[in-house]
Design a protein around this motif. Structure first.
Motif, short mmCIF file in Angstrom:
data_model
loop_
_atom_site.label_atom_id
_atom_site.label_comp_id
_atom_site.label_asym_id
_atom_site.label_seq_id
_atom_site.Cartn_x
_atom_site.Cartn_y
_atom_site.Cartn_z
N TRP A 18 13.58 -2.47 45.07
CA TRP A 18 14.63 -3.63 43.77
C TRP A 18 14.18 -5.39 44.20
CZ3 TRP A 18 14.52 -1.25 49.11
CH2 TRP A 18 15.25 -1.51 49.93
N GLY A 19 14.84 -5.83 44.34
CA GLY A 19 14.73 -7.42 44.03
C GLY A 19 14.43 -7.74 42.66
N GLN A 20 13.79 -9.07 42.29
CA GLN A 20 13.08 -9.69 41.43
C GLN A 20 12.33 -8.63 40.66
OE1 GLN A 20 15.11 -12.30 39.97
NE2 GLN A 20 16.27 -12.39 41.49
N GLY A 25 7.81 -7.67 48.91
CA GLY A 25 6.81 -8.03 47.96
C GLY A 25 7.45 -9.67 48.37
N TYR A 26 6.91 -10.42 47.98
CA TYR A 26 6.92 -12.14 47.56
C TYR A 26 8.58 -11.90 47.08
CZ TYR A 26 6.93 -17.04 45.94
OH TYR A 26 7.46 -18.47 46.18
N ASP A 27 8.91 -11.51 45.92
CA ASP A 27 10.44 -11.67 45.51
C ASP A 27 10.85 -10.49 46.00
OD1 ASP A 27 9.87 -13.25 42.56
OD2 ASP A 27 9.20 -11.49 43.52
N HIS A 28 10.47 -9.02 45.94
CA HIS A 28 10.86 -8.16 45.76
C HIS A 28 10.25 -7.05 46.95
CE1 HIS A 28 6.93 -6.93 44.46
NE2 HIS A 28 6.80 -5.47 45.16
N SER A 29 11.09 -5.64 47.15
CA SER A 29 10.98 -5.09 48.57
C SER A 29 10.96 -3.36 47.52
CB SER A 29 12.21 -5.25 48.99
OG SER A 29 12.79 -6.16 49.15
#
Length: 657
Positions: A158-160, A142-146
């Motif tokens: 995980w991620g933001q 995604g933009y800032d997560h996976s």
């Protein structure tokens, strides 16, 4: 061919002319990518000053991905190529990455899925995959997560996660596709299980249904089943036929007893376990009742234990009856047939030496279902001897009386504590009886009390009999004459004073009109005793002889008995005015020992009111009663006749106007 629509600020929806044989596409922001069947990549739309132009010579590509301003391609040899903006090192493909099967790009981060199921992320720190992650089959950046899809249909994020995009919903299973942007998306099948009834009786059946969120693949879908309670049975698996999305399966329950229970039915398919279906199983109840909770062991009592179910059974069931004492004889099993609700169980029993409390339990498959208790009493006996005084050579009768009728012949042991009394060593109470008699013989001389003992079921019971030396009787004296309903004095005299313990004299009357005691005792050291005989209300004259016997000696005397009769009838006045009353006195020939009735009659029932009978009371010989007259028109002379036992007296009275 490719079709594009939506905003077109930089020509991102203007598909290049002649673009064909496309096998994959990717888009991000205001630019688009297409992978052709020949392994080459085409880009259109905004390219950030040429940064997004595919590298020269790029070929053999099998997968593509588009980030915010960078692109990824995985080649057929498993290597990864990255191009575009590299502000977060998202285009710096890690060295030694190995065989990659899928790439994904989002925002400024890059992901690669390796053939061993591991995930490698690069770019910003948030792109780094968790170290525990394994068994991954698909990735999405995604933009800032996976996101990662595991082999069991689960999702790892995980991620933001400022907008909860990494908070995977629970439960979430059976996922087959995932996608990520500034949010997360998962798609998969939904496995459900249901039952056609949420309540059933123990021993009944039901039907369960499993339903997939999609049609079963070729060969069908095998779903694993499990019931949380072992008393509820389901098949290990059920197969949803190819092309179908649901299948039914049988649910059965075993007969059980108790307060009832809940059970859940769970189904699992490809690692996806449904939210379980719940059922309530109403267990059967069982109660016991005895027709007699207390009885004598070995007696003819036939106890019946009644077992009653809460509801009839659907199938045959065998239960075991157990007792805490072997003196209670039980059937090997209690079998309830289909449709039966009540079962009557006959209980056998044997004699017991002491009273005891016995527990009864009904078991099913080794487990106690219900219980009750009873008291089994010891059979006991009583001993009596008649007469209580025997002289040498005389035989009386002993009687053993048990506390219950016996099922089988019952032996009783007998013994005398002195040789002057002889009894059998044993007697037997017949089956179905409770008494037995035996001879008690006086075989020795001397005056003494002898004790006879009967052993009944191990417990002694005793009775005494007196053996008399029997001094000789001299005479018996009674009046020469007497009346009915009277007390007659009797004197019995011995030739010598009575010995120690006194002397027992037996009396007998030759006529039932004279009643004498069966025995009298002459006190020790005395010659005689006086007793009272009684006469009945004899209807005619009789003669009675009284015999007094001591041992072999005897004496007699005779009395002439006259029936009670009317001696006289007198009136208080010879003449009475009609309508007045007068007194009538009736006198009998003897004083009475008990009340008696006399009859009254008159040939003239017009002028006199005369009762049919009147009562002369005990201890009296006369009775005075009031006679009423009725008014008359002339002078009447009437008679009153009083009768007792055929003897009558008449009184005449004159009645005037």
């Amino acid at each position: 061919t490719v079709v594009a629509w939506g905003a077109d600020y930089e020509g991102e929806t203007v598909v290049p002319a002649g673009l064909k044989d496309v096998v994959a596409i990717a888009a991000s922001g205001s630019w688009s990518l297409a992978l052709k069947a020949d392994g080459t990549v085409v880009q259109w739309g905004y390219n950030f000053g040429g940064l997004l132009n595919p590298p020269a010579g790029l070929k053999n590509v099998v997968g593509i991905a588009a980030g915010f301003a960078h692109a990824l391609a995985v080649k057929s040899d498993g290597t990864v190529v990255a191009w575009g903006a590299n502000s977060s090192n998202q285009c710096d493909v890690p060295l030694g990455l190995g065989a990659v099967v899928q790439v994904s790009a989002g925002g400024n981060q890059s992901l690669a899925l390796k053939s061993d199921g591991k995930v490698v992320g690069w770019g910003p720190p948030s792109a780094k995959a968790p170290s525990y992650l394994d068994g991954v089959t698909r990735i999405a950046a995604g933009y800032d997560h996976s996101l990662a899809l595991t082999s069991v249909g689960g999702v790892v994020a995980w991620g933001q996660g400022l907008d909860d995009q990494i908070n995977v919903p629970r439960p979430l299973s059976g996922v087959t596709l995932i996608a990520a942007s500034d949010f997360s998306l998962a798609f998969g099948h939904r496995l459900t299980v249901s039952v056609n009834r949420t309540e059933m009786y123990a021993g009944e059946s039901a039907i369960g249904t499993v339903e997939l969120g999609e049609a079963a693949e070729s060969g069908g879908a095998v779903v694993t089943l499990r019931a949380s309670n072992p008393l509820v049975k389901v098949p290990e698996t059920v197969t949803v036929p190819e092309g179908e999305s649901m299948a039914t399966f049988p649910i059965s329950s075993e007969l059980s007893f108790g307060a009832g229970f809940y059970t859940s039915i769970a189904a699992t398919y490809r690692g996806d376990t449904n939210e379980e279906a719940e059922m309530y199983v109403e267990e059967n109840g069982l109660r016991l009742a005895l027709n007699t909770p207390s009885f004598i062991g070995g007696s003819s009592t036939k106890p019946i234990l009644t077992a009653t179910l809460a509801w009839p059974l659907m199938t045959q069931a065998s239960l075991t009856l157990e007792a805490t004492d072997a003196a209670l004889l039980l059937p090997p099993s209690v079998v309830f047939k289909p449709g039966e609700k009540t079962f009557k169980i006959p209980l056998g029993h044997v004699p017991v030496p002491t009273d005891r409390d016995i527990g009864l339990a009904l078991l099913y498959k080794g487990q106690t279902v219900t219980s009750t208790g009873l008291k089994l009493r010891a059979i006991k006996g009583a001993l009596s001897i008649d007469p209580g005084v025997l002289t040498q050579g005389q035989t009386g009768t002993g009687t053993v009386t048990l506390t219950g009728f016996v099922q089988q012949p019952f032996a009783v042991t007998l013994a005398s504590n002195h040789p002057s009394i002889s009894v059998p060593s044993t007697v037997t109470v017949p089956a179905g009886a409770r008494t037995v008699t035996f001879p008690v013989s006086a075989v020795g001389a001397g005056s003494r009390m002898v004790e006879v003992t009967a052993i009944v079921n191990g417990t002694p019971t005793t009775a005494s009999v007196y053996v008399d030396v029997s001094p000789e009787v001299k005479n018996v004296e009674i009046p020469s004459a007497g009346y009915g309903l009277s007390n007659i004095p009797v004197r019995v005299r011995l030739k010598a004073v009575a010995p120690a313990g006194g002397a027992i004299v037996r009396l007998a009357s030759s006529d039932p009109a004279l009643r004498v005691p069966a025995t009298v005792r002459i006190a020790e050291g005395t010659y005689y005793t006086d007793v009272v005989a009684t006469t009945t209300d004899l209807a005619s004259a009789a003669s009675a002889t009284v015999t007094a016997t001591v041992g072999t000696s005897s004496a007699i005397d005779t009395i002439a008995l006259t029936p009670v009769g009317v001696h006289s009838v007198t009136a208080s006045a010879a003449s009475v005015k009609g309508g007045d009353s007068f007194e009538l006195t009736i006198t009998l020939n003897t004083v009475l020992r008990t009340n008696t009735l006399v009859g009254l009659t008159t040939p003239d029932g017009v002028s006199l009111v005369v009762p049919h009978q009147t009562n002369v009371n005990q201890g009296m010989r006369s009775r005075t009663i009031t006679i009423k007259t009725r008014p008359v028109t002339g002078v009447w002379t009437v008679s009153i006749v009083v009768t007792k036992n055929g003897k009558s007296e008449t009184q005449k009275i004159k009645i005037t106007p």
